[in-house]
Design an enzyme around this catalytic site. Structure first.
Site, PDB file in Angstrom:
ATOM      1  N   GLU A  97     -26.077   8.494  15.727  1.00  0.00           N
ATOM      2  CA  GLU A  97     -26.718   7.216  15.604  1.00  0.00           C
ATOM      3  C   GLU A  97     -25.583   6.390  14.898  1.00  0.00           C
ATOM      4  O   GLU A  97     -25.192   5.390  15.034  1.00  0.00           O
ATOM      5  CB  GLU A  97     -28.021   7.109  14.985  1.00  0.00           C
ATOM      6  N   GLU A 104     -19.047   1.334  18.099  1.00  0.00           N
ATOM      7  CA  GLU A 104     -19.520  -0.053  18.201  1.00  0.00           C
ATOM      8  C   GLU A 104     -18.770  -0.876  17.594  1.00  0.00           C
ATOM      9  O   GLU A 104     -17.883  -1.851  18.120  1.00  0.00           O
ATOM     10  CB  GLU A 104     -21.012  -0.306  18.003  1.00  0.00           C
TER      11      GLU A 104
HETATM   12  N1  LIG Z   1     -16.915  -5.975  25.025  1.00  0.00           N
HETATM   13  C1  LIG Z   1     -17.799  -5.295  25.759  1.00  0.00           C
HETATM   14  N2  LIG Z   1     -17.105  -5.090  26.891  1.00  0.00           N
HETATM   15  C2  LIG Z   1     -18.121  -4.670  28.082  1.00  0.00           C
HETATM   16  N3  LIG Z   1     -19.261  -4.509  27.911  1.00  0.00           N
HETATM   17  C3  LIG Z   1     -19.555  -4.643  26.597  1.00  0.00           C
HETATM   18  C4  LIG Z   1     -19.079  -5.010  25.601  1.00  0.00           C
HETATM   19  N4  LIG Z   1     -19.696  -5.202  24.468  1.00  0.00           N
HETATM   20  C5  LIG Z   1     -20.931  -4.725  24.636  1.00  0.00           C
HETATM   21  N5  LIG Z   1     -21.107  -4.305  26.155  1.00  0.00           N
HETATM   22  C6  LIG Z   1     -22.172  -3.736  26.815  1.00  0.00           C
HETATM   23  O1  LIG Z   1     -23.392  -4.011  26.209  1.00  0.00           O
HETATM   24  C7  LIG Z   1     -24.013  -3.285  25.657  1.00  0.00           C
HETATM   25  C8  LIG Z   1     -24.916  -3.274  24.468  1.00  0.00           C
HETATM   26  O2  LIG Z   1     -23.981  -3.694  23.683  1.00  0.00           O
HETATM   27  P1  LIG Z   1     -24.059  -3.274  21.850  1.00  0.00           P
HETATM   28  O3  LIG Z   1     -22.902  -3.961  21.281  1.00  0.00           O
HETATM   29  O4  LIG Z   1     -25.267  -4.285  21.495  1.00  0.00           O
HETATM   30  O5  LIG Z   1     -24.383  -1.789  21.943  1.00  0.00           O
HETATM   31  P2  LIG Z   1     -25.429  -0.998  22.055  1.00  0.00           P
HETATM   32  O6  LIG Z   1     -25.140   0.637  22.151  1.00  0.00           O
HETATM   33  O7  LIG Z   1     -26.538  -1.501  22.788  1.00  0.00           O
HETATM   34  O8  LIG Z   1     -26.215  -1.218  20.615  1.00  0.00           O
HETATM   35  P3  LIG Z   1     -27.430  -0.276  19.901  1.00  0.00           P
HETATM   36  O9  LIG Z   1     -27.025   1.175  20.110  1.00  0.00           O
HETATM   37  O10 LIG Z   1     -27.679  -0.973  18.720  1.00  0.00           O
HETATM   38  O11 LIG Z   1     -28.648  -0.452  20.789  1.00  0.00           O
HETATM   39  C9  LIG Z   1     -23.024  -1.961  25.669  1.00  0.00           C
HETATM   40  O12 LIG Z   1     -23.779  -0.732  26.012  1.00  0.00           O
HETATM   41  C10 LIG Z   1     -22.300  -2.356  26.823  1.00  0.00           C
HETATM   42  O13 LIG Z   1     -22.513  -1.813  28.247  1.00  0.00           O
END
Ligand SMILES: Nc1ncnc2c1ncn2[C@@H]1O[C@H](COP(=O)(O)OP(=O)(O)OP(=O)(O)O)[C@@H](O)[C@H]1O
Length: 159
Positions: A97, A104
């Site tokens: 995590e 991220e």
């Molecule tokens: N810059 C980006 N370009 C393409 N897709 C993105 C981008 N940022 C986020 N995503 C998509 O959105 C989703 C969610 O993004 P986030 O930054 O919230 O990560 P997360 O893994 O869901 O966070 P957490 O683990 O805290 O739940 C990612 O898994 C990805 O599929």
């Protein structure tokens, strides 16, 4: 007829470093700040854990469920090795995590608020790693905790 053979163009290879220390010290020059001692390193590591706890809902859930599982293991008098196995799987989830949070941040730092297919792959795979470890942890905990827990519940009902 004489044929002129030209030698192949020399590939521009990167300079060979004298020793590995040179490479390492040059790379560390790129860092804004380097921890000067072990105590400072621990302080920064704790900052990372504290940041993840404050900002990541999933991290808080994993900490709570992990603490519950360890508490239940002790309450049910599981063997030391069983508690150690549950602890290892919880540690793996929390460590992944933290890595997920780091990935991220690096992705956001790199692409900012623009969509990029590789950013999506990086974030989705990091989240997938956490999910796989969490599923393994739940399976291990259920396997070790459910039998004594059911025995306790059923035993108290029959008496
Ligand atoms: N810059 C980006 N370009 C393409 N897709 C993105 C981008 N940022 C986020 N995503 C998509 O959105 C989703 C969610 O993004 P986030 O930054 O919230 O990560 P997360 O893994 O869901 O966070 P957490 O683990 O805290 O739940 C990612 O898994 C990805 O599929």
């Amino acid at each position: 007829m004489s044929q002129q053979v030209s030698s192949p163009p020399k590939a521009s290879l990167p300079p060979v470093p004298d020793c590995i220390e040179t490479v390492v010290s040059k790379q560390r020059q790129l860092s804004w700040q380097v921890a000067s001692n072990l105590f400072i390193s621990f302080k920064y590591a704790w900052c990372g854990i504290s940041y993840a706890f404050q900002t990541q809902r999933n991290f808080r859930i994993h900490v709570s469920v992990g603490a519950l599982a360890i508490g239940l293991s002790i309450f049910l008098h599981l063997k030391s090795v069983e508690i150690a196995v549950i602890g290892l799987t919880i540690g793996l989830v929390l460590a992944l995590e933290l890595l997920n949070t780091a990935i991220e941040s690096i992705v956001d730092l790199t692409v900012k608020q623009t969509y990029h297919e590789l950013a999506k792959i990086a974030k989705d795979c990091a989240a997938g790693a956490v999910l796989v470890s969490a599923l393994v942890a739940v399976t291990v905990a259920a396997t070790l905790l459910l039998p004594p827990l059911l025995a306790l519940v059923l035993g108290s009902k029959s008496s």
